[in-house]
Structure formats: C-alpha cells, structure tokens
Design a protein around this motif. Sequence first.
Motif, mmCIF file in Angstrom:
data_model
loop_
_atom_site.group_PDB
_atom_site.id
_atom_site.type_symbol
_atom_site.label_atom_id
_atom_site.label_comp_id
_atom_site.label_asym_id
_atom_site.label_seq_id
_atom_site.Cartn_x
_atom_site.Cartn_y
_atom_site.Cartn_z
ATOM 1 N N ARG A 174 94.897 -43.559 22.808
ATOM 2 C CA ARG A 174 94.076 -44.262 24.052
ATOM 3 C C ARG A 174 93.971 -43.242 24.945
ATOM 4 N NH1 ARG A 174 92.932 -49.883 23.595
ATOM 5 N NH2 ARG A 174 93.906 -50.755 21.682
ATOM 6 N N GLN A 175 92.740 -43.231 25.628
ATOM 7 C CA GLN A 175 92.566 -42.338 26.871
ATOM 8 C C GLN A 175 92.275 -43.308 28.021
ATOM 9 O OE1 GLN A 175 89.858 -39.188 26.153
ATOM 10 N NE2 GLN A 175 90.158 -39.235 24.077
ATOM 11 N N ILE A 176 92.386 -44.545 28.060
ATOM 12 C CA ILE A 176 91.996 -45.667 29.021
ATOM 13 C C ILE A 176 93.078 -46.207 29.412
ATOM 14 C CG2 ILE A 176 90.595 -47.467 29.830
ATOM 15 C CD1 ILE A 176 88.477 -46.691 27.135
ATOM 16 N N PRO A 177 93.464 -46.114 30.701
ATOM 17 C CA PRO A 177 94.816 -46.856 31.144
ATOM 18 C C PRO A 177 94.432 -48.092 31.473
ATOM 19 C CG PRO A 177 93.869 -45.428 33.044
ATOM 20 C CD PRO A 177 92.979 -45.054 31.566
ATOM 21 N N ILE B 210 88.973 -51.847 27.232
ATOM 22 C CA ILE B 210 90.638 -51.496 27.573
ATOM 23 C C ILE B 210 91.351 -52.167 26.172
ATOM 24 C CG2 ILE B 210 92.510 -52.263 28.767
ATOM 25 C CD1 ILE B 210 90.722 -51.911 31.110
ATOM 26 N N ASN B 211 90.738 -53.400 25.847
ATOM 27 C CA ASN B 211 91.641 -54.046 24.859
ATOM 28 C C ASN B 211 90.973 -53.929 23.490
ATOM 29 O OD1 ASN B 211 93.311 -55.014 26.702
ATOM 30 N ND2 ASN B 211 92.010 -56.691 27.020
ATOM 31 N N SER C 76 83.125 -56.815 34.248
ATOM 32 C CA SER C 76 84.613 -57.478 33.947
ATOM 33 C C SER C 76 84.826 -57.460 32.515
ATOM 34 C CB SER C 76 85.131 -58.510 34.807
ATOM 35 O OG SER C 76 84.781 -58.204 36.233
ATOM 36 N N ALA C 77 83.856 -58.265 31.883
ATOM 37 C CA ALA C 77 83.877 -58.529 30.385
ATOM 38 C C ALA C 77 83.815 -57.360 29.666
ATOM 39 C CB ALA C 77 82.737 -59.576 30.021
ATOM 40 N N PHE C 78 82.808 -56.275 29.884
ATOM 41 C CA PHE C 78 82.698 -55.044 29.396
ATOM 42 C C PHE C 78 83.892 -54.323 29.393
ATOM 43 C CE2 PHE C 78 81.565 -50.639 29.362
ATOM 44 C CZ PHE C 78 80.954 -50.591 28.157
ATOM 45 N N LEU C 79 84.512 -54.273 30.605
ATOM 46 C CA LEU C 79 85.658 -53.465 30.719
ATOM 47 C C LEU C 79 86.988 -54.080 30.139
ATOM 48 C CD1 LEU C 79 86.291 -50.821 32.312
ATOM 49 C CD2 LEU C 79 87.151 -52.112 34.112
ATOM 50 N N GLY C 80 87.118 -55.203 29.975
ATOM 51 C CA GLY C 80 87.960 -55.825 29.231
ATOM 52 C C GLY C 80 88.011 -55.571 27.590
ATOM 53 N N LYS C 81 86.807 -55.494 27.245
ATOM 54 C CA LYS C 81 86.512 -55.158 25.856
ATOM 55 C C LYS C 81 86.901 -53.798 25.264
ATOM 56 C CE LYS C 81 82.929 -58.292 24.852
ATOM 57 N NZ LYS C 81 81.475 -58.553 24.394
ATOM 58 N N LEU D 215 84.069 -45.632 22.287
ATOM 59 C CA LEU D 215 84.838 -46.437 21.563
ATOM 60 C C LEU D 215 84.288 -46.543 20.254
ATOM 61 C CD1 LEU D 215 87.015 -48.490 22.534
ATOM 62 C CD2 LEU D 215 85.139 -50.205 22.362
ATOM 63 N N ASP D 216 83.309 -46.358 19.762
ATOM 64 C CA ASP D 216 82.813 -46.368 18.531
ATOM 65 C C ASP D 216 83.376 -45.339 17.797
ATOM 66 O OD1 ASP D 216 81.246 -48.922 18.864
ATOM 67 O OD2 ASP D 216 79.581 -47.966 19.160
#
Length: 751
Positions: free
Chosen positions: A611-614, A601-602, A594-599, A512-513
């Motif tokens: 974006r490579q993350i569906p 994806i969004n 869930s919090a980490f995955l939300g950050k 992400l970075d």
Amino acid sequence: MRLEAKFLVDPMKLAQAVVEKLRDSDFDAAMSLVRASEKARDGMAVDNIVSWNHIIDWLMSQGEPSMAWKIYNEMKKRGHKPDAHTYTIMLRGYRDNVKKPNVVKQAVAVYDSISAANSAVTPTTIHTNAVLSVCARANDIESLWSIAGRLPDKGPGAPDHITFTTILQAINAEVRARAVELGGRNGPDFDAQPIFEQAVSDARKLWVDITARWRKGDLQLDEALVCAMGRLLMLSTEPKAYEDVLNLVQQTMNIPRTPDGLGKTGEDLAKEEENSVTSPSANTSSPPETANSSLVRQGLRQTQLGPTSTSIYAIPGQNTLSMLIETATALRYLRVGKYYWDLLTAPEGLYKIVPDHGNVMAYLRLLRVSRASQATLDVLRMPRPKDIQDRLMVRGTFFIAMSTCLRDKNNPNVFETASRILDLMQGRAEAVDQEQSPTSGGQQLKLSPKVLTKYLELALATTNGLNGSRLNKRKDGDLDFERDPRKNNTLRALRRLAPDMVNVKRLLKDHLDESEQQAAMKARTPTVQKILAKRQLTHLSVSENIRELVDFLRMLIGAYDKILMVNEHLEDDGLGPLDKDILTECWSQKRKLSAFLGKVINARGIPKEARQIPEQGTVHRQTSTEPLEDNLGDEAGKSLDVTLPNQRTKALREINRSRLKQEKAREESRLSRRQKRELEKEERIRKQFPASMLKPPQSGRSRTNSQKFETTDHKRTTSPSQKYSGWGGEFAALAREQGQGENTSFIDLRP
C-alpha cells in the motif's frame, strides 16, 4: 606491412598512417605497422615515438588502460624513452578510466618513472596535477597526500592553483564517499557530521598555506580554488563556517559583504536582516532590482578592482554566485543575498554574470524565504536561452514558486500572482506536449499535484472565514465572507481545479486496478511474494506519486467542508445562506470525493506491504529535499537551515540510498538460490510490463470449482482465444466493435 613500412621512414608520415588506421578502428594493422618500422631504415629503427603515443592515446580513449600499460612497457623495451607527451597521455588516460582495476597503482608508477635517474623528462606541475587528479577521482587520499608531500615549496614543480584545487576537491569527495560507505554499513544510528567537521578542519589548515603563498606572490587564485574551499566549509553545520564563506569571497575576490558595512560583524548584519524581515515593507514583494538598486551602485563604487586578467583577486563566476546565494539563504541574510545577485548579474556592472539553471534555482529559494512572490514571478518571466529555460520550467521550480506565494499569504495580491504562476506552468505543460512525442512511461498529470495542493491551500489562506480567522461584521451587517464566486479565492480555485480533480480520480482508479492485478500475481514461494509486495516496483500505468494525489483530494474535501461550515455559521447568525448552486455543488462534490477516497484507501486484495496510500491522519516521512514552509525561520544568523540542497544534503541522501541497498541485500541473503532467481525474474518482468499485460499464473490445484465448472460449460461455445486474458486478449473485442469479428481469425499460440 614491412613493405609499407619501408616507404614510411619519415616519422610524420608514419604517424599519419597510424592515425588513419586507428580512425578506422584497425588496431592490429596500426600496431603491426609501428612494429615493422623498427627496422624500416636499413635495419635501423625509425623515430616513431609519436606513433607509439597515438596508439596509447587511442587505447585509453577506448577504455583499455591495461592494454595501454602493456604497449607502454613494450615501447620502453624496444629502446624508446617516453617523452613528456607520453606521460601526459598516460596520466590523462588513467584519469578518464579511474574505475578500471589497478589504475591508481599504474598511474603512480608512471609518475615515479618521470623522476627516475634514466628519465629524459623533467617532472612538471602538469604531470603532478594529472596524477593527483587520478588519485582524487579514485578517492585514494593516501596516495594523494604521499605525492603532494614530495612537492617543492618553490621553483619548478611547485604546486599551483590547480594543484590545491584538486586536493580540496579530493578531500570533499573522499569524505562524502567514506560517509556513504560507513552510513550504509552502520545503519540509521550513524552520524556523518563528525567526519564532515574533520574534513573542514583539514581544509582550514591547508588554506593557511594557500593564503601565505598568495600573499607572497607565489600563487594565483582563481574561482575554482575559492569555490572548492567554500564548498568544503558548507559541509559544516556551524553558522560560523557559513560566515567564513562570505569572508572568503571578500578576501579573495574583493567583493564586500555589504556596500555600507565592510567593517560590520556577523551580529550586526544579523540585526539588520531581522529588522528588514520583520518590517512591514518586507511583505510588499517588490522586485529585487528596484529594492537593492542603491546597494548595487554603492557596491560598484566601493569595488575598485574589476575582473581583469592582471588582477590579484579571483574573478567570480556562476559557481561563486550559487555559493553566495546558498550561503545567504542558509544564514537568512536575505538582504545580503539579493545584493550579491544584483551586483554580480547587473548588465551594467563589473561582472555581468549570466545566471545558469543552478543560479536561478538558488535565487528562487532565497526569494521563498523572503516571501517575495512578485519577484519570483518576475524571475520566471525573464528571457533566457532556450536550454536554460527548458531546464528551469519544470515541476520543482513551480513548486518553489507556489511555496513562495504561500509564505507571502499576507500580501493582498498574492493569489493573483499565484494564478499567473499556474498559468505559466500550464502553458509550459502544453508546449511540452506539442514538442515531445508521448513516451512509453505511465500516465501523468500536466500539472504537479503538489503545486495544485499548494495553490488550493493558498486560496484557503487568503479567504476570510476559511483561514482560521474569525469573521467580523461589516457596516451593512453581514459578515466579511465573500459571497461572490468571482471574488472568493477559494471558489475561484475550486472552479479552476475541477478538471484536474477528474484527472486525479482517473489516475487513482487506474493505479488501484494495476495494484490489484499485480497483487493477484502470486509468486511460487510466500517469502518471495512478501518481498515483492514490500518493494515499490515501477508501475507503468501511473507514474505520479500516489500520496500526492490523495493529499490533493483530501485538500479538496477540506475546502468544501470549510465552505459548508461557514454557511452554517451564517445561518446561525440569521444572515442568510450562501447561493443555492454553491451549496449544492459543495455537498455533491464532498460526498463523491469522500466516497471515492474511502474506496481507494480501503481497497481489498492489496497486501499491507504494497500500500502506498496512507490512512487519514497518518504522518509519512518527508521525501522531498525542499524544506517545509513551517521550518523556514526568519531569525538571521542565529540558526542555520541545513535542509537546503548542497553537497552535504546530497551526501545524506546517498547514505539513505546505501542503507536501503544494504537492507535489500540482507533480505536477499536469507533466500535460497532458487528463490533469488525467482525474485530477480519477477522484478525484471514487473518493472518492464504492467500487470494488465501479464497473465496471472494458475495451476490446476489453485483453481476453484466455479472456475472449473465455468470452463466446462463454455467449452463448446467459447473459443480459447476469447477466454485468454494475456497478450492480445483485447484485440478480439476491438475487432468485433469494428465489424471484423467474422472475417478475422485468432490463433491461440499457447502450449
């Protein structure tokens, strides 16, 4: 050079001197020596045809067929007639340099000169096979058929098994190359299967001629010829074509399809396969050597002819073994495929074939369809040569093995088998880390995220209450959900995968970075920026597939959620909740993930094209060549699995790559010359260096007021080197941490 040539009147010594100069890459000296030898013997030429051959051969080995053609013509102009070895050298050199211009034209001209009236050489089958090989490698099917049509039916110069092998392989290669070309040109609506079916039809017609010559004794069959025909049949999608592959091996190698069914039809074999698959004993995962030992003994008794040099039948090898296993897997003839494996690889058998990497991979795919998890583990544990073992112990192999365990989920011992397979993968990863030095590529997990996801999915499928089945009450009144963490497969898997979960989160954060920093590097023109965002350039920070990492985290969240739902069920029935530590861990990990995955994806600042993350629920295209477990049917002979890796699937992948290449070319065709240069430069830089090592270009107009004021306020107190975030920007902080900040000075080399 002329003085040296006077003492080299002996053709053998002259050839040795030429070879020594060519060995030292002194072509001019070797050529001058040969030319000087034309008048070395009192003005008479020396018989230096061998020296000319050495020069031509050296030029061909150096990738200079055009220069060899000139030397060949010069030799003829000087009155030297090429011998049989000269023609062989020329044609062999053209075969090795087939990608050079005018190679096929010159090779055909050389071959035609052999049959000329003034030629001192009689054309042989060796010359014919050599020129056909040139045409085959160049995919020039018209020249190949024109030469093959002139061959006599009998006598000297008649086609042999190598000739027909070359022709069949040429048909295969040419039709796949033509399909790739047409597929890239016509777009996604192009269907290559009619072209493949036409090639199969042409090969069948040619095989009629081959078998007629074989029955008359005019042709000797070998494995290469049989497999060339079999691989062509496998381009078809008709089950009858794959049935003919088994019939072909039985006809040409005297290997029966089944030891007790030489006269059985395909329908009879299909019924036997269905009975063997649907029977309760099909899921016992017994090793193939014990399950088919009686079949092998019967096959050895019925196969009277062994692999001898005087046999009229072809001798099977590793290529035949792969072809048979792939065919049996595609037809779902699992019992027949195991029989072939045991018969051909048995140490006490007639053939004693040592399986290579391709054979083992094909057999593992067969075991996956047959749900033989224990047999898969036994195959992985077998001792093999180090080169084969190194190629075998890779991520793709363990993915097939774990998929086999997932299909064998009804086996009560399958989770223990999967754990042992995971142990093998982990041990192999640690051994590779010790043997190899760290590469300059991106960060990567020791274990494949796809294998970890399959392992957790298997744990859920083998845990009562988490696999979709209804919980039932036991004799003690409690539900049959395993509360003991040491016996619950899902809890054991979650505990084992905890370190991998931490590594996955770290890789996603690094990715992400990297993506944010790369998105911040704006191109000069918006069009180039949009193209760069769409293309997935290689990230040196993380080399793992981001979708696979996200799928693994989603599977973890789903596992924790299912455990909590079972706990609610237990509390509703008044049976008492699960252990407090287990519930605390599940709630904590579920919230964190869930919090980490939300950050992730969004994430902001990343263009939609990059974006490579569906998102949750998004269905993305299957990129792997391995078929999905749900698509592996069990009906033998009624349908054909066209997703198995073979030459047809390879051609389809090449067609997709050609389409992507054409799409890329269409995008670049709309750019100006300046934009093309900018795009090429940016792609080259971003592929070689991660974005964290590059300084984002900023012009005076694009800088905000806060940045300007920040620079003004710190102008007197902060050195330019400390504000520089490009190359060497982190060395100042490192020096300060080590107490060397005052003794070390940094020089700003910016203009």
